[in-house]
Design a protein around this motif. Structure first.
Motif, PDB file in Angstrom:
ATOM      1  N   VAL A  55      -4.542   0.096   4.807  1.00 35.14           N
ATOM      2  CA  VAL A  55      -3.205  -0.383   5.166  1.00 35.14           C
ATOM      3  C   VAL A  55      -3.230  -1.902   5.037  1.00 35.14           C
ATOM      4  CG1 VAL A  55      -1.370  -0.356   6.887  1.00 35.14           C
ATOM      5  CG2 VAL A  55      -2.994   1.560   6.779  1.00 35.14           C
ATOM      6  N   HIS A  56      -2.535  -2.413   4.022  1.00 39.34           N
ATOM      7  CA  HIS A  56      -2.590  -3.853   3.761  1.00 39.34           C
ATOM      8  C   HIS A  56      -1.444  -4.541   4.506  1.00 39.34           C
ATOM      9  CE1 HIS A  56      -3.369  -7.645   1.956  1.00 39.34           C
ATOM     10  NE2 HIS A  56      -2.302  -7.642   1.161  1.00 39.34           N
ATOM     11  N   VAL A  93      -3.511   3.357  -0.707  1.00 34.76           N
ATOM     12  CA  VAL A  93      -3.169   2.014  -0.247  1.00 34.76           C
ATOM     13  C   VAL A  93      -1.725   2.010   0.250  1.00 34.76           C
ATOM     14  CG1 VAL A  93      -2.934  -0.410  -0.867  1.00 34.76           C
ATOM     15  CG2 VAL A  93      -4.792   0.954  -1.851  1.00 34.76           C
ATOM     16  N   LEU A  94      -1.547   1.598   1.499  1.00 29.97           N
ATOM     17  CA  LEU A  94      -0.217   1.426   2.083  1.00 29.97           C
ATOM     18  C   LEU A  94       0.038  -0.068   2.204  1.00 29.97           C
ATOM     19  CD1 LEU A  94      -1.113   4.354   3.007  1.00 29.97           C
ATOM     20  CD2 LEU A  94       0.363   4.013   4.978  1.00 29.97           C
ATOM     21  N   PHE A  95       1.190  -0.496   1.740  1.00 32.22           N
ATOM     22  CA  PHE A  95       1.520  -1.925   1.722  1.00 32.22           C
ATOM     23  C   PHE A  95       2.770  -2.169   2.556  1.00 32.22           C
ATOM     24  CE2 PHE A  95       3.807  -5.506  -0.428  1.00 32.22           C
ATOM     25  CZ  PHE A  95       2.897  -6.506  -0.133  1.00 32.22           C
ATOM     26  N   PHE A 129      -0.510   5.040  -3.865  1.00 28.91           N
ATOM     27  CA  PHE A 129       0.082   3.826  -3.316  1.00 28.91           C
ATOM     28  C   PHE A 129       1.405   4.146  -2.643  1.00 28.91           C
ATOM     29  CE2 PHE A 129       3.173   0.332  -3.930  1.00 28.91           C
ATOM     30  CZ  PHE A 129       2.619  -0.571  -3.035  1.00 28.91           C
ATOM     31  N   THR A 130       1.612   3.561  -1.467  1.00 28.30           N
ATOM     32  CA  THR A 130       2.891   3.653  -0.764  1.00 28.30           C
ATOM     33  C   THR A 130       3.342   2.248  -0.385  1.00 28.30           C
ATOM     34  OG1 THR A 130       2.461   5.864   0.118  1.00 28.30           O
ATOM     35  CG2 THR A 130       4.081   4.528   1.289  1.00 28.30           C
ATOM     36  N   GLY A 131       4.512   1.876  -0.875  1.00 26.13           N
ATOM     37  CA  GLY A 131       5.085   0.577  -0.560  1.00 26.13           C
ATOM     38  C   GLY A 131       6.206   0.739   0.451  1.00 26.13           C
ATOM     39  N   ASN A 185       2.281   8.664   9.749  1.00 24.16           N
ATOM     40  CA  ASN A 185       2.813   9.781   8.959  1.00 24.16           C
ATOM     41  C   ASN A 185       2.405   9.651   7.495  1.00 24.16           C
ATOM     42  OD1 ASN A 185       4.029  10.829  11.233  1.00 24.16           O
ATOM     43  ND2 ASN A 185       6.063  10.034  10.757  1.00 24.16           N
ATOM     44  N   HIS A 186       2.434   8.419   6.982  1.00 29.11           N
ATOM     45  CA  HIS A 186       2.035   8.191   5.587  1.00 29.11           C
ATOM     46  C   HIS A 186       0.523   8.295   5.424  1.00 29.11           C
ATOM     47  CE1 HIS A 186       5.875   7.263   3.720  1.00 29.11           C
ATOM     48  NE2 HIS A 186       6.192   6.559   4.789  1.00 29.11           N
ATOM     49  N   ILE A 187      -0.226   7.879   6.440  1.00 30.91           N
ATOM     50  CA  ILE A 187      -1.686   8.041   6.391  1.00 30.91           C
ATOM     51  C   ILE A 187      -2.037   9.523   6.276  1.00 30.91           C
ATOM     52  CG2 ILE A 187      -3.784   7.914   7.813  1.00 30.91           C
ATOM     53  CD1 ILE A 187      -2.784   5.205   8.839  1.00 30.91           C
TER      54      ILE A 187
END
Length: 372
Positions: A55-56, A93-95, A129-131, A185-187
């Motif tokens: 998680v960035h 990767v979550l941004f 990737f999730t933005g 939830n996204h993780i």
């Protein structure tokens, strides 16, 4: 079990995410991140290589020179991408981007371009990737004059200053705890979402927020009265406000004691809200508690005997000690995310009244045991 790394884990959102993941050790393993990893290729690669999810969150929000913000935030993204490629990472990767993306400022531009660079990395390397486009976030422990106007207002009201409204516009808001649930939830999801707009949970004019906070200041900060909290937003705003007290000097707060030949009368709590009130006796040397809450409001009131009440914020080592004596009845309120206990340090039974704003529910106790 997923291994989760959080860049910026000591920041406002990062610390809340790190601490919340820690409530579920059976699901998540937290991979420690330090700020200097971005300046040490070996350390950064070692960190990235361990993570199933990154998680960035690390970013600069404010600086006198906007160009510094822009260059810093893009540089962090580029360093992360280089590390992902060096270790051939398959991490999701979550941004965290911002609703500022569409505004004409360099912070928003840095977020949009950073999101696009990470999306390109995922496309090129068959990565996940999730933005996330995130609205204005508020909550406990945000930095005044940095994270949120609410943090600034809360700090000023609890430190003898009067907030000033520069622009009384409507603001789309999300409480940090609600944002953390979105991230989790996204993780848990196995799917990419290159552009996800996190929905705000309330819309408020700045003046409306300040009006509520001024009520909390007058009723609670000055007089110890729990105000009426008519919505989830009100509860979240109130719990945010409570975390800006100078706790060391605010507690223990003495009651007004009325005495006559019959004895004494003390009003323990005045409520604009319901809840559960209980009473305990504790024999000498015994300690109760050693737990914390993430949403509950709780008051310990000592009416007979001698007690030591201790508080510690869960991600710090500093223990706050408060000594109470029933000869001068007093109380301490428990901020959320502070583990707390009460010990009988006298030679007679300790009498304590406990009040909490919601009845105990074993299926949703919001009670996490942790030694102070």
């Amino acid at each position: 079990m997923k291994k989760i790394g959080i860049t910026g884990q000591n920041g406002f959102v990062g610390s809340h995410l790190y601490n919340t993941l820690g409530l579920h050790p059976e699901k998540f393993e937290r991979i420690n991140f330090e700020k200097d990893f971005f300046d040490d290729q070996k350390k950064l690669d070692e960190f990235v290589g361990q993570c199933d999810v990154i998680v960035h969150l690390a970013a600069m929000n404010r600086h006198p020179e906007p160009e510094v913000i822009y260059e810093n935030n893009l540089d962090l993204v580029k360093k992360l991408i280089a590390s992902l490629e060096r270790v051939n990472s398959k991490a999701h990767v979550l941004f965290s981007s911002s609703s500022q993306e569409e505004k004409d400022n360099l912070y928003g531009k840095s977020k949009k371009e950073g999101r696009e660079l990470l999306a390109e990395w995922a496309e090129k390397n068959d990565g996940k990737f999730t933005g996330m486009i995130i609205p204005n976030v508020f909550g406990p422990f945000g930095k005044p004059n940095y994270n949120s106007f609410i943090a600034t207002f809360c700090h000023k009201l609890t430190h003898g200053e009067q907030p000033v409204i520069d622009n009384d516009g409507e603001v789309k808001l999300i409480y940090v705890g609600e944002l953390i649930q979105e991230i989790i939830n996204h993780i848990n999801s196995e799917e990419s979402n290159k552009l996800y707009e996190v929905p705000n949970t309330s819309v408020n004019k700045v003046s409306e927020v300040l009006q509520k906070l001024e009520i909390y200041k007058n009723l609670y900060f000055d007089n110890g009265e729990i105000p009426a909290l008519e919505s989830g937003f009100d509860l979240n705003l109130f719990n945010t406000f409570r975390c800006y007290f100078d706790i060391k000097n605010h507690y223990p707060a003495k009651f007004t004691q009325h005495t006559d030949p019959r004895g004494a009368f003390v009003e323990v709590i005045r409520l604009g809200i319901g809840g559960q009130c209980s009473f305990s006796t504790t024999v000498p040397g015994i300690t109760r508690g050693n737990h914390f809450h993430t949403r509950k409001i709780e008051r310990f009131a000592v009416i007979k005997g001698k007690a030591l009440i201790q508080l510690r914020k869960v991600d710090t080592d500093e223990v706050l000690d408060f000594y109470l004596d029933g000869n001068e009845p007093a109380y301490v309120d428990m901020p959320i995310w502070y583990t707390h206990n009460i010990k009988n340090i006298g030679e007679e039974e300790l009498y304590t009244i406990f009040w909490i704003n919601e009845p105990f529910n074993p299926k949703d106790a919001d009670t996490y045991f942790l030694e102070v």
